[in-house]
Design an enzyme around this catalytic site. Structure first.
Site, PDB file in Angstrom:
ATOM      1  N   CYS A 136       0.867  -1.236   0.084  1.00  0.00           N
ATOM      2  CA  CYS A 136       0.069  -0.023   0.101  1.00  0.00           C
ATOM      3  C   CYS A 136       0.795   1.251  -0.241  1.00  0.00           C
ATOM      4  O   CYS A 136       1.502   1.714   1.089  1.00  0.00           O
ATOM      5  CB  CYS A 136      -0.824  -0.018   1.131  1.00  0.00           C
ATOM      6  N   CYS A 181      -0.511   4.081   2.000  1.00  0.00           N
ATOM      7  CA  CYS A 181      -0.238   3.866   3.829  1.00  0.00           C
ATOM      8  C   CYS A 181       1.052   4.125   3.896  1.00  0.00           C
ATOM      9  O   CYS A 181       1.708   4.979   5.057  1.00  0.00           O
ATOM     10  CB  CYS A 181      -0.684   2.576   3.898  1.00  0.00           C
ATOM     11  N   ASP A 182       2.252   3.793   3.251  1.00  0.00           N
ATOM     12  CA  ASP A 182       3.456   3.825   3.535  1.00  0.00           C
ATOM     13  C   ASP A 182       4.275   4.524   2.956  1.00  0.00           C
ATOM     14  O   ASP A 182       5.572   4.773   3.362  1.00  0.00           O
ATOM     15  CB  ASP A 182       3.876   2.189   3.698  1.00  0.00           C
TER      16      ASP A 182
END
Ligand code: NDP
Length: 312
Positions: A136, A139-140
């Site tokens: 992701c 997300c990261d």
């Protein structure tokens, strides 16, 4: 631990689950939505959604899902932030058990559990999970500002992730196993026009290395040919974007599915092989897998459930 009776239980909270919630609540069925461990589903992990009708300027995935959730709640859908862990569809009402052993006895069930990211299956993916390996980018990606990263895959997801990361990282490698991208033309063009993205065609990942996290990947190019060569790339982040598998494990043996686990609905309806159980969204769609098509089947599943409840 408790036991409750419901007319419609919706399992899953992506565009399919929430849309089913909107329709079922507007039909006065007072649906209960179990939103699972990723409330809002996969779209909460994407950036801008440009192809959902009604948003001419695009909309951020998490924002759209928050709006769908709000819309379902507005008409009375009740939303629970837990996971259904077991189902018994052998008789009605259907018995569905959640992670806290609460039992829902449901007259009808709409399965909208979506799909999850696939991994390559390399031991190094597990070794470096959370230490450089991710599925992701949104997300990261933040952790890789001004660093080098790689994205694996050649579809729209991979291109989208690569473009997102290109805005943060110093350099992005796109590792593509074939000699072409499968992504839509518009995405391909954007990737090609982004200076800090390098596409590695005909390449596969052999492994990852690094002391306390990912420091590089070993790549093989033209594997199995006389032009085969192995080389390393220096990266701090390794992002998988190679597709998804359906989240249907708990229904195995009860609901008809294909070899990959996608539920097989009785087209053109959303009925499954179990009367009173319906399927919507990516868990039953190996082909289109779009937010709009998931929302469409969510609507159809709610209408099918409503009709079923009227008849029974
Ligand atoms: P896709 O199935 O379209 O693409 C998967 C990619 O990963 C392919 O390039 C595939 O290679 C590659 N791949 C699969 N397994 C491996 C492996 N073991 N090793 C290396 N590479 C591998 O999945 P996506 O998630 O990209 O897209 C799914 C659907 O969602 C599509 O319909 C897509 O159009 C849609 N989508 C649309 C978006 C948008 O419109 N904004 C954004 C994201 C997704 P190969 O080609 O060789 O099989």
């Amino acid at each position: 631990m408790s036991e409750q009776k419901e007319r419609v239980l919706i399992i899953g909270s992506g565009p399919a689950g929430y849309t089913a919630g909107i329709y079922a609540s507007r039909a006065n069925l007072n649906p209960l939505i179990y939103e699972g461990n990723q409330p809002g589903g996969q779209l909460t992990q994407t950036t801008e959604i440009e192809n959902f009708p009604g948003y001419p300027q695009g909309i951020q995935g998490p924002e759209m899902m928050a709006q769908l959730r709000e819309q379902a709640e507005r008409f009375g859908a009740r939303i629970v932030s837990r996971v259904i862990t077991a189902v018994d569809f052998s008789e009605r009402p259907f018995k569905c058990t959640d992670e806290n052993d609460n039992v829902i006895l449901a007259d009808s069930v709409i399965i909208a559990t979506g799909a999850s990211a696939k991994y390559l299956g390399l031991p190094d993916e597990e070794k470096y999970m959370g230490m450089g390996v991710s599925a992701c980018a949104t997300c990261d990606g933040f952790f890789y500002r001004k660093k080098n990263v790689a994205v694996v895959g050649g579809g729209d997801t991979a291109c989208e992730e690569a473009l997102y990361l290109a805005g943060l990282a110093r350099k992005v490698y796109l590792i593509v196993r074939k000699d072409y991208l499968r992504a839509s033309e518009v995405m391909q063009k954007r990737v090609r026009e982004t200076e800090n993205i390098t596409i590695l065609f005909n390449c596969n990942t052999l492994g990852l290395f690094g002391e306390d996290g990912v420091e590089g990947a070993k790549i093989v190019e033209n594997k199995g040919t006389d032009r085969e060569q192995i080389f390393d790339i220096d990266i701090d982040g390794f992002f998988l974007a190679i597709g998804h598998h359906p989240n249907t494990e708990i229904f195995r043996g009860q609901i008809d599915m294909d070899a990959e686990g996608y539920i097989i609905p009785q087209a053109p309806s959303t009925k499954t092989n179990v009367e009173g159980v319906f399927a919507a969204g990516d868990c039953a769609d190996p082909t289109y897998r779009q937010a709009i098509s998931a929302a469409g089947t969510g609507c159809r599943a709610a209408l099918d459930a409503e009709r079923f409840l009227m008849e029974h």
